[in-house]
Design an enzyme around this catalytic site. Structure first.
Site, PDB file in Angstrom:
ATOM      1  N   ARG A  78       0.939  -1.342  -0.165  1.00 25.53           N
ATOM      2  CA  ARG A  78       0.020  -0.132   0.005  1.00 25.53           C
ATOM      3  C   ARG A  78       0.860   1.071   0.267  1.00 25.53           C
ATOM      4  NH1 ARG A  78      -2.533   3.175   4.388  1.00 25.53           N
ATOM      5  NH2 ARG A  78      -4.052   4.398   3.508  1.00 25.53           N
ATOM      6  N   ASN A  96      -7.825   2.187   9.474  1.00 24.81           N
ATOM      7  CA  ASN A  96      -6.488   2.397  10.130  1.00 24.81           C
ATOM      8  C   ASN A  96      -6.695   2.503  11.689  1.00 24.81           C
ATOM      9  OD1 ASN A  96      -5.424   2.628   7.552  1.00 24.81           O
ATOM     10  ND2 ASN A  96      -4.919   4.939   7.667  1.00 24.81           N
ATOM     11  N   HIS A 131      -2.942  10.727   0.273  1.00 25.43           N
ATOM     12  CA  HIS A 131      -2.628  10.667   1.511  1.00 25.43           C
ATOM     13  C   HIS A 131      -1.976  12.299   2.053  1.00 25.43           C
ATOM     14  CE1 HIS A 131      -1.363   7.451   4.715  1.00 25.43           C
ATOM     15  NE2 HIS A 131      -0.914   8.472   5.180  1.00 25.43           N
ATOM     16  N   GLU A 150      -3.877   0.013   8.167  1.00 25.21           N
ATOM     17  CA  GLU A 150      -2.646   0.712   8.965  1.00 25.21           C
ATOM     18  C   GLU A 150      -2.923   0.187  10.285  1.00 25.21           C
ATOM     19  OE1 GLU A 150      -1.660   4.946   8.941  1.00 25.21           O
ATOM     20  OE2 GLU A 150      -2.264   5.096   6.685  1.00 25.21           O
ATOM     21  N   GLU A 177      -7.736   8.856   5.710  1.00 24.31           N
ATOM     22  CA  GLU A 177      -8.130   9.512   6.943  1.00 24.31           C
ATOM     23  C   GLU A 177      -8.549  10.783   6.601  1.00 24.31           C
ATOM     24  OE1 GLU A 177      -4.811   9.045   9.560  1.00 24.31           O
ATOM     25  OE2 GLU A 177      -4.982   6.872   9.846  1.00 24.31           O
ATOM     26  N   TYR A 222      -5.017   2.175  15.371  1.00 21.48           N
ATOM     27  CA  TYR A 222      -3.868   2.235  16.470  1.00 21.48           C
ATOM     28  C   TYR A 222      -4.045   2.076  17.881  1.00 21.48           C
ATOM     29  CZ  TYR A 222      -1.155   3.662  12.046  1.00 21.48           C
ATOM     30  OH  TYR A 222      -0.396   3.719  11.187  1.00 21.48           O
TER      31      TYR A 222
HETATM   32  C1  FCB Z   1      -1.726   7.695  10.380  1.00 22.87           C
HETATM   33  C2  FCB Z   1      -1.132   7.929   9.012  1.00 22.87           C
HETATM   34  C3  FCB Z   1       0.061   7.479   8.516  1.00 22.87           C
HETATM   35  C4  FCB Z   1       0.965   7.327   9.729  1.00 22.87           C
HETATM   36  C5  FCB Z   1       0.517   6.783  11.000  1.00 22.87           C
HETATM   37  C6  FCB Z   1       1.161   6.618  12.109  1.00 22.87           C
HETATM   38  O1  FCB Z   1      -2.694   8.702  10.781  1.00 22.87           O
HETATM   39  O2  FCB Z   1      -2.154   7.884   8.086  1.00 22.87           O
HETATM   40  O3  FCB Z   1       0.676   8.122   7.809  1.00 22.87           O
HETATM   41  O4  FCB Z   1       1.512   8.862  10.124  1.00 22.87           O
HETATM   42  O5  FCB Z   1      -0.801   7.437  11.388  1.00 22.87           O
END
Ligand code: FCB
Length: 451
Positions: free
Chosen positions: A84, A299, A128, A353, A173, A301
């Site tokens: 990607r 995405n 992006h 992500e 995002e 985290y």
């Molecule tokens: C996301 C982004 C990516 C990277 C990660 C840690 O928000 O899409 O580019 O910076 O966080």
């Protein structure tokens, strides 16, 4: 730190499940003004004093523009199914309107061709975040014209290389572009206006829907979708105030994007909250946004914990936090995916992500990043759990292939499974990359050759 139980194997996932690694253009390419590339809003934003933690910029980054060929060898050796990456819009159309830049288009076409040659599926993201600066001078995403420039950009890329792409995501995002770029102003273009942010989010969504329609009209063979950053929201306490704020924050992050995409409406509670700052729309916009898509990228985290007085601190519950000060909370990924599947008529989902920034140490040529390895293992296990609970999942991509420019944090935060020595540009596989490679089995090239 928890170890996944039972031990994780690839065979626990469907055969067709796509495993990948992810990057984005501005974060790795460098060559900021080379071969006819125009400046992007991130090139300009980096020049604003204090905007980037280490006062760095994307001029050199990982020199991927020059090193793409050996970088692709490295990707192939990991044995992934997919890569990607994103196209820098101002590299292929320097001012976002008018003339196209053949050298820029050639660069991405070579990249795509080499991926295909190596049996790796190209997963392209169009936006992006690195909008051409010239379009920002004209109002950027706040100006409705940009929507139409974006559709032209999508059409131009599809015409040139669409026949070889596995997947096209319109935006990465949109919440980040709208809110961090235009409300808090901590990301490019650094604007601080809630009304502008709301307008920007609407234009991003509209440009997504119109681009998908235009690509379908061109008979795109790639699967088409969008990538959202989402988190489950948990109230810090049982107080009514914390619970009410959590509901609103969920509306602003998740429902503000999921409702228009899948229900052709904006959530009423958020519209009420925005009042006069709500976006201006034209008749038909919502219908144009809610066009069918082939996939939705998520995405993920961490979760978000919400307290009405903003007093909650990551780490206060005793959970591990990453170098971004984000809680390590893999079960939140299962919770999120199951909820999306339950509340919306979603197409197949990808985790586009997932990964962690940790303080790495190079010892005798190795980076023993057990924390990152566990993070990835536990999140892959969380995806497996979502599949067991009935969610249609198509793939998982690690953020990121290699250490890179982490936006306002500059080069201080390292997300890569490959270490980059910025002085020499030497790439070294961290233990997390070695684990991922073992998990995935033999390198893709050998697998193909063996058939
Ligand atoms: C996301 C982004 C990516 C990277 C990660 C840690 O928000 O899409 O580019 O910076 O966080």
């Amino acid at each position: 730190m928890t170890t996944p139980v039972p031990p994780l194997t690839k065979s626990q996932f469907p055969d067709s499940f796509v495993w990948g690694v992810a990057t984005s253009a501005f974060q790795i390419e460098g060559a900021a003004l080379q071969d006819g590339k125009g400046p992007s809003i991130w090139d300009s934003f980096c020049r604003q004093p204090g905007a980037i933690a280490d006062n760095s910029n994307g001029d050199i980054a990982c020199e991927h523009y020059a090193r793409w060929s050996s970088d692709l060898d490295m990707i192939a050796d990991l044995g992934v199914d997919a890569y990607r990456f994103s196209i820098s819009w101002p590299r292929v159309r320097p001012t976002g309107a008018g003339a196209w830049n053949d050298k820029g288009l050639d660069f991405y076409e070579r990249l795509v061709d080499r991926l295909v040659e190596k049996g790796i599926k190209p997963y392209l993201t169009l936006n992006h975040w690195d909008l051409p600066d010239a379009l920002q001078a004209n109002g950027g995403w706040a100006h409705r014209d940009t929507v139409h420039r974006f559709v032209e950009y999508a059409e131009g890329i599809q015409a040139r290389m669409g026949d070889r792409l596995a997947s096209i995501a319109t935006h990465n995002e949109p919440w980040v572009v709208a809110v961090l770029g235009h409300e808090s102003g901590v990301f490019a273009p650094g604007i601080k206006s809630r009304a502008t942010a709301a307008q920007v989010s609407h234009h991003l969504l509209l440009s997504h829907g119109l681009a998908v329609q235009a690509l379908r009209a061109q008979r795109s063979q790639a699967s088409l979708g969008i990538v959202l950053n989402l988190s489950p929201m948990h109230p810090a306490t049982d107080s009514d105030a914390d619970k009410a704020k959590t509901q609103l924050e969920d509306g602003k992050l998740l429902r503000w994007y999921m409702d228009p995409l899948f229900k052709a409406s904006y959530p009423q509670d958020v519209l009420d909250h925005l009042g006069e700052d709500a976006p201006k729309m034209e008749a038909g916009d919502l219908k144009n946004i809610a066009v069918p898509i082939d996939f939705l990228g998520v995405n993920y985290y961490s979760r978000s914990v919400i307290s009405a007085d903003n007093s909650w601190k990551a780490g206060s519950t005793g959970l591990e936090v990453t170098d971004m000060n984000w809680e390590v909370y893999p079960e939140g990924l299962t919770e999120l995916l199951v909820r999306m599947h339950r509340d919306y008529a979603v197409p197949p989902l990808y985790v586009t992500e997932n990964g962690g920034a940790f303080k790495d140490a190079m010892q005798d040529g190795r980076v023993h990043d057990q924390d990152r390895t566990s993070y990835i293992q536990n999140h892959i296990a969380a995806v497996g759990e979502a599949i067991r609970q009935g969610v249609r999942m198509k793939g998982y991509m690690v953020w990121s292939l290699m250490d890179n420019f982490e936006w306002a944090s500059g080069y201080e935060k390292r997300f890569g499974i490959v270490h980059v020595d910025y002085a020499t540009q030497v790439r070294t596989l961290k233990d997390s990359a070695r684990w991922y490679r073992d998990f995935l089995g033999q390198p893709q090239s050998q697998r193909t050759a063996a058939r």
